[in-house]
Scaffold this active site. Structure first.
Site, short mmCIF file in Angstrom:
data_model
loop_
_atom_site.label_atom_id
_atom_site.label_comp_id
_atom_site.label_asym_id
_atom_site.label_seq_id
_atom_site.Cartn_x
_atom_site.Cartn_y
_atom_site.Cartn_z
CB CYS A 183 -2.06 -3.13 8.22
SG CYS A 183 -3.20 -3.03 6.84
CB CYS B 233 -0.90 0.02 1.23
SG CYS B 233 0.06 -0.01 2.74
FE1 FES Z 1 -1.25 0.24 4.35
FE2 FES Z 1 -2.73 -0.87 6.15
S1 FES Z 1 -3.32 -0.32 4.16
S2 FES Z 1 -0.62 -0.50 6.26
#
Ligand code: FES
Length: 124
Positions: free
Chosen positions: A102, A33
C-alpha cells in the site's frame, strides 16, 4: 495491527484535497487491490511549497500518503524524488508486512506528479 502513528494519520490525514493550479499532478493505481491515489504538487524555485492528495484506498494507503506529503513539503524536487516507500513506512513506525504494498502507492504518486511537473516545465 497498526502503529499509533498510522492510526493518527489515517484518522487525521494531513494535506487532503486538491491544488487547482498545481505545477504537477499524478494519479496512480495499485494493481493488487484497485485502490487509487491522486497527488498534486506546487513547485516554486525548485521547492515543493504545497502538496495535496486524495486517496481512495485502505487505511495504510491513506496514512502513507498523508505522511509522504508531510515529508516532501518544503523539500527540493530531487529530495522528493528520493523519498522511498520504505522511509515513509519507517516514519510511521512500520506497517504490517501484508500492507507494505500500500505504501508503494504514495511513492509512485509523488513520482507521477514530479514527472508531470518536469514535462510541463522542461527548464525547471
Ligand atoms: Fe489497497 Fe492498501 S489494500 S492500497
Amino acid at each position: 495491527m497498526y502503529s499509533e502513528k498510522v492510526m493518527d494519520h489515517f484518522e487525521h490525514p494531513r494535506n487532503v484535497g486538491e491544488i487547482t493550479d498545481a505545477s504537477g499532478s499524478g494519479t496512480v493505481g495499485n494493481a493488487k487491490c484497485g485502490d487509487i491515489m491522486k497527488m498534486d504538487i506546487k513547485v516554486e524555485d525548485n521547492i515543493i511549497t504545497d502538496v495535496k492528495f486524495k486517496t481512495f484506498g485502505c487505511c495504510a494507503a491513506v496514512a502513507t500518503s498523508s505522511m509522504a506529503t508531510e515529508m516532501i513539503k518544503g523539500k527540493t524536487v530531487d529530495e522528493a524524488l528520493a523519498l522511498t516507500n520504505k522511509a515513509v513506512a519507517e516514519a510511521l513506525d512500520g506497517l504490517p508486512p501484508v500492507k507494505m504494498h500500500c505504501s508503494v502507492l504514495a511513492e509512485e504518486a509523488i513520482h507521477a506528479a514530479l514527472e508531470d511537473y518536469h514535462a510541463k516545465h522542461p527548464q525547471g
